[in-house]
Design a protein around this motif. Sequence first.
Motif, short mmCIF file in Angstrom:
data_model
loop_
_atom_site.label_atom_id
_atom_site.label_comp_id
_atom_site.label_asym_id
_atom_site.label_seq_id
_atom_site.Cartn_x
_atom_site.Cartn_y
_atom_site.Cartn_z
N VAL A 213 0.87 -1.17 0.00
CA VAL A 213 0.00 0.00 0.00
C VAL A 213 0.91 1.22 0.00
O VAL A 213 1.82 1.33 0.84
N ILE A 214 0.67 2.14 -0.93
CA ILE A 214 1.53 3.31 -1.10
C ILE A 214 0.76 4.57 -0.75
O ILE A 214 -0.14 4.99 -1.49
N PRO A 215 1.06 5.20 0.40
CA PRO A 215 0.41 6.46 0.75
C PRO A 215 1.13 7.64 0.10
O PRO A 215 2.36 7.70 0.07
N THR A 216 0.37 8.57 -0.46
CA THR A 216 0.93 9.78 -1.08
C THR A 216 0.24 11.00 -0.49
O THR A 216 -0.99 11.11 -0.57
N HIS A 217 1.02 11.89 0.09
CA HIS A 217 0.45 13.09 0.71
C HIS A 217 0.08 14.11 -0.36
O HIS A 217 0.90 14.44 -1.22
N ASP A 218 -1.15 14.61 -0.29
CA ASP A 218 -1.66 15.55 -1.29
C ASP A 218 -2.42 16.66 -0.56
O ASP A 218 -3.55 16.48 -0.13
N PHE A 219 -1.78 17.83 -0.39
CA PHE A 219 -2.35 18.95 0.34
C PHE A 219 -2.74 18.53 1.76
O PHE A 219 -1.90 18.21 2.56
N ASP A 220 -4.05 18.43 2.04
CA ASP A 220 -4.49 18.20 3.41
C ASP A 220 -4.96 16.77 3.66
O ASP A 220 -5.63 16.49 4.66
N HIS A 221 -4.62 15.85 2.74
CA HIS A 221 -5.05 14.47 2.95
C HIS A 221 -4.02 13.53 2.32
O HIS A 221 -3.05 13.97 1.70
N VAL A 222 -4.25 12.24 2.50
CA VAL A 222 -3.35 11.22 1.98
C VAL A 222 -4.11 10.35 0.99
O VAL A 222 -5.22 9.88 1.28
N GLU A 223 -3.54 10.17 -0.19
CA GLU A 223 -4.10 9.26 -1.19
C GLU A 223 -3.39 7.90 -1.06
O GLU A 223 -2.22 7.83 -0.68
N TYR A 224 -4.10 6.84 -1.42
CA TYR A 224 -3.53 5.49 -1.29
C TYR A 224 -3.62 4.75 -2.63
O TYR A 224 -4.60 4.91 -3.37
N GLN A 225 -2.61 3.98 -2.91
CA GLN A 225 -2.62 3.06 -4.04
C GLN A 225 -2.20 1.68 -3.56
O GLN A 225 -1.44 1.56 -2.59
N ILE A 226 -2.68 0.66 -4.26
CA ILE A 226 -2.28 -0.72 -3.96
C ILE A 226 -1.55 -1.26 -5.17
O ILE A 226 -2.04 -1.16 -6.31
N ARG A 227 -0.37 -1.83 -4.93
CA ARG A 227 0.49 -2.25 -6.04
C ARG A 227 1.05 -3.65 -5.79
O ARG A 227 1.55 -3.94 -4.70
N ALA A 228 0.94 -4.51 -6.77
CA ALA A 228 1.50 -5.87 -6.66
C ALA A 228 3.01 -5.81 -6.59
O ALA A 228 3.65 -4.96 -7.22
N ILE A 229 3.61 -6.74 -5.82
CA ILE A 229 5.07 -6.82 -5.76
C ILE A 229 5.57 -8.23 -6.07
O ILE A 229 6.77 -8.45 -6.16
N ASP A 230 4.67 -9.18 -6.25
CA ASP A 230 5.07 -10.56 -6.55
C ASP A 230 4.34 -11.02 -7.80
O ASP A 230 3.11 -10.99 -7.85
N PHE A 231 5.09 -11.43 -8.81
CA PHE A 231 4.51 -11.76 -10.11
C PHE A 231 4.72 -13.22 -10.49
O PHE A 231 4.64 -13.60 -11.65
N ASP A 232 4.98 -14.04 -9.48
CA ASP A 232 5.28 -15.45 -9.69
C ASP A 232 4.08 -16.21 -10.23
O ASP A 232 4.23 -17.19 -10.95
N GLN A 233 2.87 -15.76 -9.89
CA GLN A 233 1.66 -16.51 -10.24
C GLN A 233 0.91 -15.84 -11.39
O GLN A 233 -0.30 -15.62 -11.32
N GLN A 234 1.62 -15.50 -12.45
CA GLN A 234 0.97 -15.01 -13.67
C GLN A 234 0.52 -16.20 -14.50
O GLN A 234 1.33 -16.95 -15.04
N CYS A 235 -0.80 -16.42 -14.56
CA CYS A 235 -1.37 -17.43 -15.46
C CYS A 235 -0.84 -18.83 -15.23
O CYS A 235 -0.50 -19.53 -16.19
N PHE A 236 -0.77 -19.28 -13.98
CA PHE A 236 -0.39 -20.68 -13.76
C PHE A 236 -1.54 -21.51 -13.22
O PHE A 236 -1.84 -22.59 -13.74
N GLU A 237 -2.19 -21.06 -12.17
CA GLU A 237 -3.21 -21.86 -11.49
C GLU A 237 -4.48 -22.02 -12.33
O GLU A 237 -4.79 -21.20 -13.20
N GLY A 238 -5.21 -23.10 -12.05
CA GLY A 238 -6.43 -23.39 -12.79
C GLY A 238 -7.71 -22.94 -12.12
O GLY A 238 -8.79 -23.08 -12.70
N ASN A 239 -7.62 -22.40 -10.92
CA ASN A 239 -8.79 -21.94 -10.17
C ASN A 239 -8.92 -20.44 -10.29
O ASN A 239 -8.02 -19.69 -9.90
N LEU A 240 -10.03 -19.95 -10.84
CA LEU A 240 -10.21 -18.51 -11.05
C LEU A 240 -10.10 -17.72 -9.76
O LEU A 240 -9.65 -16.56 -9.77
N LYS A 241 -10.48 -18.32 -8.63
CA LYS A 241 -10.43 -17.59 -7.36
C LYS A 241 -9.02 -17.18 -6.98
O LYS A 241 -8.84 -16.20 -6.25
#
Length: 356
Positions: A213-241
């Motif tokens: 989770v990446i907090p970024t300060h913007d004037f009088d509040h904080v914005e948040y972004q969520i960013r993946a950091i592990d890409f090991d499971q790109q298109c391997f598993e057979g379960n959509l969940k």
Amino acid sequence: MEEKLMSKKKPSFAVNERLNRYLAKYNRNTKIPVFYDDLLRFSGSVVVYDQHDEDTFWVRCYYPDFEREEIDNSLKQVYTIMHSDGSDDSLEFLTVDAIDYCTFGNSKPFRIKVRNILNDSFTYFYVKKADASRIYGLEFEHLLSPHRINFLVYKDTLIEEHIAGIPGDVFIEDHLPLCDNRAQTQIAKQFVKFNERCTVRLLGDMRSYNYVVIPTHDFDHVEYQIRAIDFDQQCFEGNLKVYRPQFFKENLKMVQLVQEKLQESSIEQYRKEERSLLAKRIINTRPRYKELLRCMINDHVSTQANVKSLRKDLYKYTNDMKFKRASTMGQILRTALDFVRRNYEDVNMKRLLESS
């Protein structure tokens, strides 16, 4: 829960010649002076603990004196290749503070801490075994997410930049309870968008410790972004969940936050927003995107059983007959992304016709 969703261990897939040509064309493939196997020759290690004296599953490695100097110089050269022009001009101002090895997970990476002795600033990068599915994950992240990412591949070694942010599990435990109502609503929105992005591009296993989770300060509040950091499971598993972060128990508090803070109409709005952004990125990066997809379509990055299972799940989820005809993970991913792109273009065309 995860044992039912996921395989116990994902195998590593070799980088084939076609993918290597793609990487060379887009400056991802370059000669580097150190290999993953070189770092495995450590003679000892000690456990790395966090600030609460808990085991981090990383160990700090020590090397014989006659090898350490050569390894340090090689790692400093890798740093300059990644972050500069690769020249030796700045090597004297760099020092390798630590080489840590992760004993947890599939990729067993080395984490390298490099410090600039002139201003005492430091950064990290990772040395891993090159795995085709991880490389596809990194490259699709670069093309289709809001974030750019820097990595290099040389033979069987992958060099990956550090992605700064608060680990998701730490954020959920220590930071989320301190957020005010506005911040929690925004975090809920970002989790919905992150969940949708992972589902559409089939990036799996986004348990809380696999994103930041990446907090970024913007004037009088904080914005948040969520960013993946592990890409090991790109298109391997057979379960959509597996490709939907909402189904992992580690993300339960995030799911509850979404239920508490967002109405169903808002959730659907944010999902549409993320699909539209994905469609725009597909269109804007089309030549490179199509070339990468062709590599993956002709590659082997999963088992046939997983391919059959995933295409069945996706057909049930979308009612798109094209999933039934997919015979590789690359074809499944292309069908999923084409589904999003077509819907976006159809809506745009309808709007243009109505306004004419």
